[in-house]
Design an enzyme around this catalytic site. Structure first.
Site, mmCIF file in Angstrom:
data_model
loop_
_atom_site.group_PDB
_atom_site.id
_atom_site.type_symbol
_atom_site.label_atom_id
_atom_site.label_comp_id
_atom_site.label_asym_id
_atom_site.label_seq_id
_atom_site.Cartn_x
_atom_site.Cartn_y
_atom_site.Cartn_z
ATOM 1 N N SER B 132 0.862 -1.304 -0.137
ATOM 2 C CA SER B 132 -0.027 0.061 0.161
ATOM 3 C C SER B 132 0.945 1.345 -0.089
ATOM 4 C CB SER B 132 -0.899 -0.111 1.110
ATOM 5 O OG SER B 132 -2.088 0.497 1.082
ATOM 6 N N ASP B 285 -8.347 -7.563 -4.291
ATOM 7 C CA ASP B 285 -7.762 -6.332 -3.826
ATOM 8 C C ASP B 285 -8.422 -5.126 -4.575
ATOM 9 O OD1 ASP B 285 -6.442 -4.052 -2.855
ATOM 10 O OD2 ASP B 285 -4.587 -5.039 -2.911
ATOM 11 N N HIS B 314 -7.480 -6.533 0.058
ATOM 12 C CA HIS B 314 -6.096 -5.536 0.542
ATOM 13 C C HIS B 314 -6.002 -5.853 1.840
ATOM 14 C CE1 HIS B 314 -3.497 -2.124 -0.318
ATOM 15 N NE2 HIS B 314 -4.220 -1.654 0.768
#
Lengths: 340, 340
Positions: B132, B285, B314
């Protein structure tokens, strides 16, 4: 040939809602296309979606298409929360604004049925169809008035919202409005002052409704937008800005409360649906994924499931591409052709 | 055997940020696990994600696992916007709160490099990995300090946010905070007063980060929650409530501005990355879909792509299931085993 389109308002002195509250001076908008035949056997009811006034569905009606006004009498009913139907924004005190009683999807369906009977003498519907909140109404119709509904089609919808969809209704529609600094408990006096909240609803709808492929392939270009920001502003903010915030909150809460089983066992309710049913779902619809539609279909005794390939997901119902339009037209034609 | 864990603060009198602004009394938190060997050839850098303090990554470190503190010296650096690293909430006037200068991901990487050199004398990293916002830092590292980075792993990440992810950062993180009635242009004085906005960030993160299958299969039950509402409150609201709103807005804007090409041609930047690279993506995700990770990988000369099967999307980076932990551990082990 020109086809007939008519607008009307169905008014009743007062209505007792499912909650027990009384709504005085109750109004339901209705737009019709085509002509009701002599034996009143060509009626189709097409309820609307969240934020969608009846006329928003007209892109699906046309000569030579499945919803052909030369053949069918197509009724686009309003719903509570979308003016000119009774809504927080158009109701007199003391039931105005934040004090409008909490209506339910069942109340929409109850007044729609009364409108069909009292305005048109209709007691049989060849098809009730709808998507999203329109699908919630469709399931309620098939459950509440089984003798009237010969066929039903839930497209991009479900009998009641999933946990995810309830969270969506709360966090994407309600909370940006109710946390707007001008909300004032719903007692704002300048409806234009809630722009920030309504624009934020647009941003979040833009984030959550198109499938990822829509952004990856930049399909907003096909709709005439020059950038994602332009798409977010001119498509999404533009869609929500004209609405009144209390009206939107009413609609969002109505959808969250939708339940054709009335708090009972939904599987039993679905198993009892007599209408010939079509459940259709669009690829990439985050709100009503095909797997969930397939499960709804399997719970009904007389239903068929169709998967519509799409790059638009839930937005396919806006007829954004030829594939969306043809895919949805195809399932409408198919259910209309079913013998019942 | 007990392993060594140490916390430190790297301080410099002032730093000129990429924007040109000067940040006085600049601090970077750092936590390390394991021991740096004599020739300083066993260092791994593992930068954090949005809202994630260094210690949030410790669940990935352990004896016998790929990030083994018996073998490697594992450095978990802080980033601007997460105290005790320099942040709006812990910086003295006049650069406090809303007046904290806009830092960039490149600034995080620049101070991290200086910390490695000045605190530890490290000039070579066996691996830089992150997910991320940690992946944004990883790409910046490989681009900005190519001679230092032997291997890199971007897991559930990208070199810069996609249009959808920029919209996410704006509508899920920034806007619920900046539209909170107590925001006051970021000049609020009671940080506890922004609860409404921070809870709303939680609701929207709950809506957008877990994949639909997570809700359909009710996988929150495996984490000990009794309902979706309970999961939303105790996992998501609880995650965001302790943060300061200005700190979060800084982090969200930093991520939106991330661009290892510095406004140039990203394809050229990726083609120039010399590190042996792993790009790994998790099924479902929504923020960093596998198709997009595969494209990032294809743009690099020396990269491999791995798809990690997951029901967590995610959130797999939170090690929510055995499959997530094993899948991510496997790609970390694989890139560490690559000869370079």
């Amino acid at each position: 040939m020109a086809t007939l389109m008519q607008d009307a308002i169905f008014s009743i002195d007062s209505m007792q809602l499912s909650s027990g509250a009384t709504l005085p001076n109750c109004k339901l908008a209705v737009r019709t296309h085509g002509k009701l035949n002599a034996d009143k056997s060509n009626a189709i009811l097409f309820p609307g979606f969240l934020g969608g006034a009846p006329e928003a569905l007209e892109i699906w009606i046309g000569e030579g298409r499945p919803l052909d006004p030369e053949k069918y009498f197509i009724i686009l009913p309003g719903q509570f929360g979308i003016p000119p139907s009774s809504s927080p924004s158009n109701t007199d005190a003391p039931y105005n604004g934040s004090c409008f009683p909490q209506a339910r999807i069942s109340d929409d369906v109850i007044i729609q049925e009364r409108m069909l009977r009292e305005m048109f003498g209709i007691t049989e519907l060849q098809l009730v169809l709808g998507w999203s909140v329109g699908a919630l109404q469709t399931y309620e119709w098939a459950t509440r008035f089984p003798a009237m509904v010969r066929r039903m089609a839930s497209i991009a919808g479900a009998p009641r919202p999933s946990a995810w969809t309830r969270l969506w209704l709360r966090s994407v529609i309600e909370e940006p409005l109710t946390s707007d600094p001008h909300w004032a408990g719903g007692n704002y006096t300048d409806p234009g002052a809630l722009q920030v909240g309504k624009r934020r609803v647009g941003h979040l709808a833009a984030l959550t409704l198109p499938p990822k492929v829509f952004y990856r392939l930049e399909l907003w270009r096909n709709l005439g937008f020059s950038s994602v920001d332009d798409f977010v502003a001119r498509f999404w903010e533009a869609f929500w800005l004209p609405h009144d915030a209390n009206d939107l909150v009413l609609q969002a809460r109505k959808a969250q409360l939708a339940d054709p089983s009335g708090g009972g066992d939904l599987a039993v309710t679905l198993a009892g649906i007599r209408a010939r049913a079509m459940v259709a779902a669009l690829t990439g619809d985050a709100m009503f994924p095909p797997e969930e539609g397939e499960a709804d279909c399997a719970a009904m005794p007389n239903a068929i499931f169709r998967h519509i390939e799409s790059n638009s997901g839930h937005l396919g119902t806006f007829s954004l591409s030829d594939a969306d339009r043809e895919g949805i037209d195809r399932v409408i034609a198919e259910i209309l052709a079913e013998d019942v």
